[in-house]
Motif scaffolding. Sequence first.
Motif, PDB file in Angstrom:
ATOM      1  N   UNK A 164     -47.705 -57.815 -17.173  1.00 10.28           N
ATOM      2  CA  UNK A 164     -47.981 -58.106 -18.680  1.00 10.28           C
ATOM      3  C   UNK A 164     -48.978 -57.264 -19.459  1.00 10.28           C
ATOM      4  N   UNK A 165     -48.560 -56.892 -20.774  1.00 18.91           N
ATOM      5  CA  UNK A 165     -49.618 -56.288 -21.629  1.00 18.91           C
ATOM      6  C   UNK A 165     -49.870 -57.062 -22.667  1.00 18.91           C
ATOM      7  N   UNK A 166     -50.964 -56.561 -23.412  1.00 19.62           N
ATOM      8  CA  UNK A 166     -51.667 -57.487 -24.489  1.00 19.62           C
ATOM      9  C   UNK A 166     -50.342 -57.664 -25.530  1.00 19.62           C
ATOM     10  N   UNK A 167     -49.667 -56.762 -25.979  1.00 15.90           N
ATOM     11  CA  UNK A 167     -48.704 -56.791 -26.733  1.00 15.90           C
ATOM     12  C   UNK A 167     -47.471 -57.889 -26.380  1.00 15.90           C
ATOM     13  N   UNK A 168     -47.343 -58.016 -25.089  1.00 17.42           N
ATOM     14  CA  UNK A 168     -46.318 -59.261 -24.856  1.00 17.42           C
ATOM     15  C   UNK A 168     -46.924 -60.447 -24.970  1.00 17.42           C
ATOM     16  N   UNK A 169     -47.971 -60.540 -24.516  1.00 18.18           N
ATOM     17  CA  UNK A 169     -48.857 -62.084 -24.944  1.00 18.18           C
ATOM     18  C   UNK A 169     -48.894 -62.311 -26.469  1.00 18.18           C
ATOM     19  N   UNK A 170     -49.324 -61.181 -27.274  1.00 17.89           N
ATOM     20  CA  UNK A 170     -49.273 -61.473 -28.660  1.00 17.89           C
ATOM     21  C   UNK A 170     -47.649 -61.690 -29.212  1.00 17.89           C
ATOM     22  N   UNK A 171     -46.805 -61.201 -28.828  1.00 21.77           N
ATOM     23  CA  UNK A 171     -45.476 -61.425 -29.029  1.00 21.77           C
ATOM     24  C   UNK A 171     -45.027 -62.817 -28.781  1.00 21.77           C
ATOM     25  N   UNK A 172     -45.516 -63.469 -27.620  1.00 19.86           N
ATOM     26  CA  UNK A 172     -44.958 -64.661 -27.119  1.00 19.86           C
ATOM     27  C   UNK A 172     -45.827 -65.674 -28.030  1.00 19.86           C
ATOM     28  N   UNK A 173     -46.886 -65.457 -28.338  1.00 20.90           N
ATOM     29  CA  UNK A 173     -47.742 -66.372 -28.990  1.00 20.90           C
ATOM     30  C   UNK A 173     -47.221 -66.429 -30.585  1.00 20.90           C
ATOM     31  N   UNK A 174     -46.811 -65.217 -31.091  1.00 22.26           N
ATOM     32  CA  UNK A 174     -46.369 -65.259 -32.309  1.00 22.26           C
ATOM     33  C   UNK A 174     -45.153 -66.033 -32.483  1.00 22.26           C
TER      34      UNK A 174
END
Length: 432
Positions: free
Chosen positions: A167-177
Motif C-alpha cells: 500500500x501507498x499513501x495515494x491508495x489510502x487517500x483514494x479509498x477514503x475519498x
Amino acid sequence: MKVRITRLANGLTVATETMAHLESVVMGVWVRAGSRDETASEHGIAHLLEHMAFKGTKRRTARQIAEEIENVGGDLNAATSAETTSFYARVLKDDVALGIDILADILTHSVFDEAELEREKHVILQEIGAANDTPDDVVYDRFTEAAFRDQTIGRPILGTAKTVQSFRSDQIRAYLNKHYTGDRMLVVAAGAVDHDAFVRLVEERFGDVVDASNPAVASVPEARYSGGEYREKRDLMDAQVMIGFEGRAYQARDFYASQVLANILGGGMSSRLFQEVREKRGLCYSVYAFHWGFSDAGLFGVHAATGAEDLGELLPVIFEELARVADHIDVSEIDRSRAQTRAALLMAQESPAARASQIARQMLLFGRPVDNSELMDRLDAITPQRLTDLAGRLFFDTPLTVSAVGPIDPLLMADDMHKALSGVRPARAAAE
C-alpha cells in the motif's frame, strides 16, 4: 432518554442521546465501509486507514493528536469490521468541541505521511504475525473464510503481509475519498451532550465531507454461505474447534430467534452446552455458541477448546445437544434468555459508550434507532415451537463449516461429521 436525529445538507447524519446525569460524552464517527468493501488489491486497506488516521494531519502531528486528547483526560480509539469502520473519543462534557474537532481533523485532513505509513505497516505486519501465532485467532479467521469461500466477507480484516506491504499513501487517500462520503457516515454522541450544540459543531468541522454518494462505489456482491473445512495440525496443548451453519441476516425474520437459540444452546454458564459438555462431562475447558449477523447473511457456530484426548468424544456430545435443542425447548429457557437480553439492554443505557455504539449500529442497519420496548416485543413473540423449527433448519438443512487448529488427529472429517449429525437428527426435524 430519547435519541434525536438531524441530517445535514451534505448527507451526513447526526444522532445523540442526552444522559444528563453523566459528566462525560462518548462521540464517534461510524462509516458504512469495512473490509468487505475492499477489492482484491485493497485487502487490509480499511484497517490500515483506521491506523493511519491517527498518524498526523495538516494541523496536528501524531504526537499532538495523542497529547491534546490526553491533556484533558480523554481517549481516542477506532475499530474495523467487515461492514463498518468507527472512530470514537471519550471526553468530559466541557471538552466535546475538542473531541469532535480531533475526529473531524483525522478523517478530513490526514496527510498519510510516507514515513509514518512505513512504520505503521510494520506495526500491522507484527499484528498479523501475532494473530497467526494465536490459535484461537486463526481458527476464527479460517472459520469465516470456509463459511464464505472466495468472498470478501470471509477474508481476515488485517489483510496479508503481501497486500499490506504494497500500500501507498495515494491508495489510502483514494479509498477514503471513495467511501467516506456523507451518505455513508454517521456521527453519534451519548452522554452529557446537547443535541443542537453538537449538530452545530459537526456542521462546522465536517463541512469538507463530500455531499453526495460516490458513483464509483459499487454495491458489494450478496454474501453466499457455502460451508467448508479448514484443518491445521499444530503441536499445542489444546485443540481449537469450530463448527458452524448458515445463520440469519440482521433484518431477517429469524435473526432475534437465532440470537435466543445461541444463548440457550451455549450463551452462558446455565446454557445446555456449558452444563452438559463442561460441567457434567468435563470434556473441555471452554465451549459456547454464537450467532453473527451481517447485512445480508449470518453465521451460527459452536466453539470448543479441549485436549486431544477428549476430542473424539467431544463432537458427538455437541451433536447430541444440537439434536436435543431441535427436539424440545422449555419456556423457562426462553424466559431466561429474555431476562438476560433485557438486563443487557438496561445496563447499556448506563454506559455512554455502549449506547453510542448501539445507536450507530441500529442506524446503519435499520435507518433508525430501535426502542428497547420494540426489541423486547420481538423477543416476546418467540415461542418454543419457533425455536425448535429454526434449530432443525439451521443444524440439519445447511452445509457444515468446520475449522480446527492444534492436535486434531482424532477429529472427524467434515463429511463424517455431517453423517454423524444426520444420524442424531430428531424425528420432528426430519419431518419438516
